[in-house]
Design a protein around this motif. Sequence first.
Motif, PDB file in Angstrom:
ATOM      1  N   ARG A 236      13.761  24.816   6.725  1.00  0.00           N
ATOM      2  CA  ARG A 236      14.252  23.822   7.690  1.00  0.00           C
ATOM      3  C   ARG A 236      13.952  24.266   9.122  1.00  0.00           C
ATOM      4  O   ARG A 236      13.512  23.463   9.966  1.00  0.00           O
ATOM      5  CB  ARG A 236      15.753  23.607   7.487  1.00  0.00           C
TER       6      ARG A 236
ATOM      7  N   LEU B 149      11.488  22.396  11.790  1.00  0.00           N
ATOM      8  CA  LEU B 149      11.996  22.058  13.117  1.00  0.00           C
ATOM      9  C   LEU B 149      11.109  22.675  14.197  1.00  0.00           C
ATOM     10  O   LEU B 149      10.751  22.008  15.174  1.00  0.00           O
ATOM     11  CB  LEU B 149      13.441  22.548  13.275  1.00  0.00           C
TER      12      LEU B 149
ATOM     13  N   ASP C 245      22.655  26.018  17.797  1.00  0.00           N
ATOM     14  CA  ASP C 245      22.706  24.623  18.220  1.00  0.00           C
ATOM     15  C   ASP C 245      21.890  24.333  19.479  1.00  0.00           C
ATOM     16  O   ASP C 245      22.028  23.281  20.090  1.00  0.00           O
ATOM     17  CB  ASP C 245      24.150  24.179  18.421  1.00  0.00           C
ATOM     18  N   ARG C 246      21.022  25.263  19.866  1.00  0.00           N
ATOM     19  CA  ARG C 246      20.185  25.076  21.049  1.00  0.00           C
ATOM     20  C   ARG C 246      18.833  25.740  20.834  1.00  0.00           C
ATOM     21  O   ARG C 246      18.718  26.684  20.038  1.00  0.00           O
ATOM     22  CB  ARG C 246      20.829  25.708  22.282  1.00  0.00           C
TER      23      ARG C 246
ATOM     24  N   ALA D 299      20.043  21.096  23.536  1.00  0.00           N
ATOM     25  CA  ALA D 299      20.780  21.026  22.267  1.00  0.00           C
ATOM     26  C   ALA D 299      19.900  20.483  21.144  1.00  0.00           C
ATOM     27  O   ALA D 299      18.985  19.685  21.378  1.00  0.00           O
ATOM     28  CB  ALA D 299      22.012  20.133  22.435  1.00  0.00           C
ATOM     29  N   ILE D 300      20.204  20.938  19.941  1.00  0.00           N
ATOM     30  CA  ILE D 300      19.580  20.434  18.715  1.00  0.00           C
ATOM     31  C   ILE D 300      20.687  20.224  17.693  1.00  0.00           C
ATOM     32  O   ILE D 300      21.811  20.689  17.880  1.00  0.00           O
ATOM     33  CB  ILE D 300      18.528  21.412  18.142  1.00  0.00           C
ATOM     34  N   GLU D 301      20.354  19.565  16.597  1.00  0.00           N
ATOM     35  CA  GLU D 301      21.304  19.482  15.487  1.00  0.00           C
ATOM     36  C   GLU D 301      21.496  20.901  14.967  1.00  0.00           C
ATOM     37  O   GLU D 301      20.517  21.619  14.733  1.00  0.00           O
ATOM     38  CB  GLU D 301      20.750  18.586  14.385  1.00  0.00           C
ATOM     39  N   PRO D 302      22.730  21.351  14.786  1.00  0.00           N
ATOM     40  CA  PRO D 302      22.961  22.753  14.415  1.00  0.00           C
ATOM     41  C   PRO D 302      22.261  23.172  13.118  1.00  0.00           C
ATOM     42  O   PRO D 302      22.198  22.424  12.153  1.00  0.00           O
ATOM     43  CB  PRO D 302      24.482  22.837  14.259  1.00  0.00           C
TER      44      PRO D 302
END
Length: 190
Positions: free
Chosen positions: A37, A41, A99-100, A158-161
Motif C-alpha cells: 500500500r 501510494l 498521516d503526512r 496530509a494523507i489518508e493514514p
Amino acid sequence: MRGGSDTTRGPLPGRVERPPVDRMFLAALPDAATATRIFDLAGRLRTGHGLKGRVLRPEHLRVTLFHVRDGAGLGPDLVAAVKERVASVVMPSFRVAFDRVGSFRNGAFVLRGDAGMMGLEVLHQRLSDAFDGRPASARPFTPHVTLLRDRECVEEHAIEPIVWTVGEVVLVPSLIGKTEHHLLARLPLA
C-alpha cells in the motif's frame, strides 16, 4: 523482550578500523500488505508531485530505529551482542499511524506522523538506552519511512493514514550504497 546480563552493557565487540562497507541497523517494518500500500501510494505521489526519484521497493520500506554500526565484516559476535541488548528492552506491541508526507532537506521524500509516532519514539529511546548501558535524556529522533529521494522539495501535507502494528524489531545488515538489505533476525516485542 526481556532478559539481559552484564554483557548487555558497554561497547559492542568487533570494532573495526577499516573503511565501512557494511551497515547494521534495527528497524520496524510494515507488514507485506501495508508495504505494498505504501509503495503504491508513493508511486501516485511521485507522479502527482512530478518527482523523478525511484520509489523504494516494498521490501526496503522501514522505520530505522537505531543505527548499530558501520564496518567491514560485521560478524557473529556483534550479532549476538545486538540480539542480547534488544532482548533486554521491554516494550509491548503498538500501532503506528503515518498521516503526512513531505520532503526533508536531504532530498528524502517521506511518510511522517504526529500522535501516531509515540510508540516509535519510546522504542527508539529504550533501544538507545540498552545500547548505551544506561538511561539518558531524550535523543533526537524523527520517525519516518523514506519513500524516495529527489531534488524537488515537496511541502508537507496530509494523507489518508497508513497504519500498522509494530510487533517486532528486525536486525538488518546492509551494503552501504547498494540498497541491499537482508533480515538477519526478527526480535519480537514483549
